[in-house]
Motif scaffolding. Sequence first.
Motif, PDB file in Angstrom:
ATOM      1  N   VAL A   1       0.825  -1.209   0.000  1.00  0.00           N
ATOM      2  CA  VAL A   1       0.000   0.000   0.000  1.00  0.00           C
ATOM      3  C   VAL A   1       0.862   1.263   0.000  1.00  0.00           C
ATOM      4  N   VAL A   2       1.942   1.266   0.755  1.00  0.00           N
ATOM      5  CA  VAL A   2       2.786   2.462   0.870  1.00  0.00           C
ATOM      6  C   VAL A   2       4.110   2.284   0.142  1.00  0.00           C
ATOM      7  N   GLY A   3       4.839   1.222   0.426  1.00  0.00           N
ATOM      8  CA  GLY A   3       6.180   1.041  -0.124  1.00  0.00           C
ATOM      9  C   GLY A   3       6.237   0.892  -1.624  1.00  0.00           C
ATOM     10  N   LEU A   4       5.313   0.133  -2.191  1.00  0.00           N
ATOM     11  CA  LEU A   4       5.338  -0.103  -3.635  1.00  0.00           C
ATOM     12  C   LEU A   4       5.158   1.187  -4.440  1.00  0.00           C
ATOM     13  N   PRO A   5       4.148   2.006  -4.137  1.00  0.00           N
ATOM     14  CA  PRO A   5       4.039   3.268  -4.893  1.00  0.00           C
ATOM     15  C   PRO A   5       5.277   4.163  -4.733  1.00  0.00           C
ATOM     16  N   ILE A   6       5.838   4.182  -3.528  1.00  0.00           N
ATOM     17  CA  ILE A   6       7.031   5.011  -3.301  1.00  0.00           C
ATOM     18  C   ILE A   6       8.174   4.516  -4.170  1.00  0.00           C
ATOM     19  N   LEU A   7       8.382   3.204  -4.213  1.00  0.00           N
ATOM     20  CA  LEU A   7       9.453   2.641  -5.047  1.00  0.00           C
ATOM     21  C   LEU A   7       9.234   2.941  -6.525  1.00  0.00           C
ATOM     22  N   MET A   8       7.960   3.055  -6.925  1.00  0.00           N
ATOM     23  CA  MET A   8       7.635   3.324  -8.320  1.00  0.00           C
ATOM     24  C   MET A   8       7.554   4.821  -8.616  1.00  0.00           C
ATOM     25  N   GLY A   9       7.850   5.668  -7.612  1.00  0.00           N
ATOM     26  CA  GLY A   9       7.812   7.112  -7.817  1.00  0.00           C
ATOM     27  C   GLY A   9       6.411   7.674  -7.969  1.00  0.00           C
ATOM     28  N   GLN A  10       5.420   6.991  -7.409  1.00  0.00           N
ATOM     29  CA  GLN A  10       4.032   7.424  -7.510  1.00  0.00           C
ATOM     30  C   GLN A  10       3.516   7.890  -6.151  1.00  0.00           C
ATOM     31  N   PRO A  11       2.436   8.675  -6.146  1.00  0.00           N
ATOM     32  CA  PRO A  11       1.834   9.049  -4.861  1.00  0.00           C
ATOM     33  C   PRO A  11       1.267   7.813  -4.163  1.00  0.00           C
TER      34      PRO A  11
ATOM     35  N   GLU B   1       4.688   8.550   7.350  1.00  0.00           N
ATOM     36  CA  GLU B   1       5.603   9.429   8.098  1.00  0.00           C
ATOM     37  C   GLU B   1       6.968   8.786   8.307  1.00  0.00           C
ATOM     38  N   VAL B   2       6.992   7.479   8.576  1.00  0.00           N
ATOM     39  CA  VAL B   2       8.274   6.780   8.739  1.00  0.00           C
ATOM     40  C   VAL B   2       9.056   6.816   7.429  1.00  0.00           C
ATOM     41  N   TYR B   3       8.395   6.519   6.319  1.00  0.00           N
ATOM     42  CA  TYR B   3       9.068   6.586   5.015  1.00  0.00           C
ATOM     43  C   TYR B   3       9.603   7.996   4.771  1.00  0.00           C
ATOM     44  N   GLU B   4       8.818   9.021   5.072  1.00  0.00           N
ATOM     45  CA  GLU B   4       9.270  10.400   4.855  1.00  0.00           C
ATOM     46  C   GLU B   4      10.508  10.706   5.692  1.00  0.00           C
ATOM     47  N   ARG B   5      10.477  10.291   6.952  1.00  0.00           N
ATOM     48  CA  ARG B   5      11.616  10.557   7.845  1.00  0.00           C
ATOM     49  C   ARG B   5      12.877   9.841   7.354  1.00  0.00           C
ATOM     50  N   VAL B   6      12.756   8.571   7.011  1.00  0.00           N
ATOM     51  CA  VAL B   6      13.914   7.795   6.588  1.00  0.00           C
ATOM     52  C   VAL B   6      14.438   8.274   5.232  1.00  0.00           C
ATOM     53  N   LEU B   7      13.527   8.554   4.304  1.00  0.00           N
ATOM     54  CA  LEU B   7      13.943   8.966   2.957  1.00  0.00           C
ATOM     55  C   LEU B   7      14.294  10.450   2.886  1.00  0.00           C
ATOM     56  N   GLY B   8      13.911  11.205   3.909  1.00  0.00           N
ATOM     57  CA  GLY B   8      14.247  12.631   3.953  1.00  0.00           C
ATOM     58  C   GLY B   8      13.500  13.472   2.928  1.00  0.00           C
ATOM     59  N   ARG B   9      12.290  13.056   2.607  1.00  0.00           N
ATOM     60  CA  ARG B   9      11.499  13.834   1.648  1.00  0.00           C
ATOM     61  C   ARG B   9      10.021  13.645   1.909  1.00  0.00           C
ATOM     62  N   SER B  10       9.265  14.581   1.398  1.00  0.00           N
ATOM     63  CA  SER B  10       7.817  14.514   1.513  1.00  0.00           C
ATOM     64  C   SER B  10       7.266  13.506   0.499  1.00  0.00           C
ATOM     65  N   ILE B  11       6.228  12.802   0.887  1.00  0.00           N
ATOM     66  CA  ILE B  11       5.605  11.819   0.007  1.00  0.00           C
ATOM     67  C   ILE B  11       4.166  12.262  -0.251  1.00  0.00           C
ATOM     68  N   PRO B  12       3.808  12.436  -1.528  1.00  0.00           N
ATOM     69  CA  PRO B  12       2.421  12.831  -1.819  1.00  0.00           C
ATOM     70  C   PRO B  12       1.449  11.705  -1.470  1.00  0.00           C
TER      71      PRO B  12
END
Length: 131
Positions: free
Chosen positions: A3-13, A65-76
């Motif tokens: 739900v969260v990790g896959l879209p982030i890895l694909m550069g999607q919101p 929020e955890v992904y944002e903190r670890v990756l150092g960027r905002s996630i749409p």
Amino acid sequence: AMVVGLPILMGQPVTLMGEARSRNSFVSAADVAAYAVSAVRHPAAMNRVLVISGPQALSYRDVVEVYERVLGRSIPVNFVPLGEPLPGLPPTMSAMLAGMDFDAIVDSSETAREFGIRQTSLEDMVRRMAS
């Protein structure tokens, strides 16, 4: 992760369902495997159902929020009403997530100690994935 990790890895919101505030005890796939290996050789596992979980109860908002903190960027993040399909997921997965709009908190810390499992936090999992 889907739900969260896959879209982030694909550069999607990330698209979340409902308010995404219910908390779940997410468990890492590596921990599930570690429990399985430990249970095979552990006498206490005989004729027993092992209820396992991750070390923290988190909402999907917390996960982002955890992904944002670890990756150092905002996630749409986009939100859809409960029951609406989530982009990139099979309809059955969206239906399952719609039915999980409640807290599902499990404390398996005692089981983890008994079976020698060091539970993986979401932050540790995301750090490993990002490296």
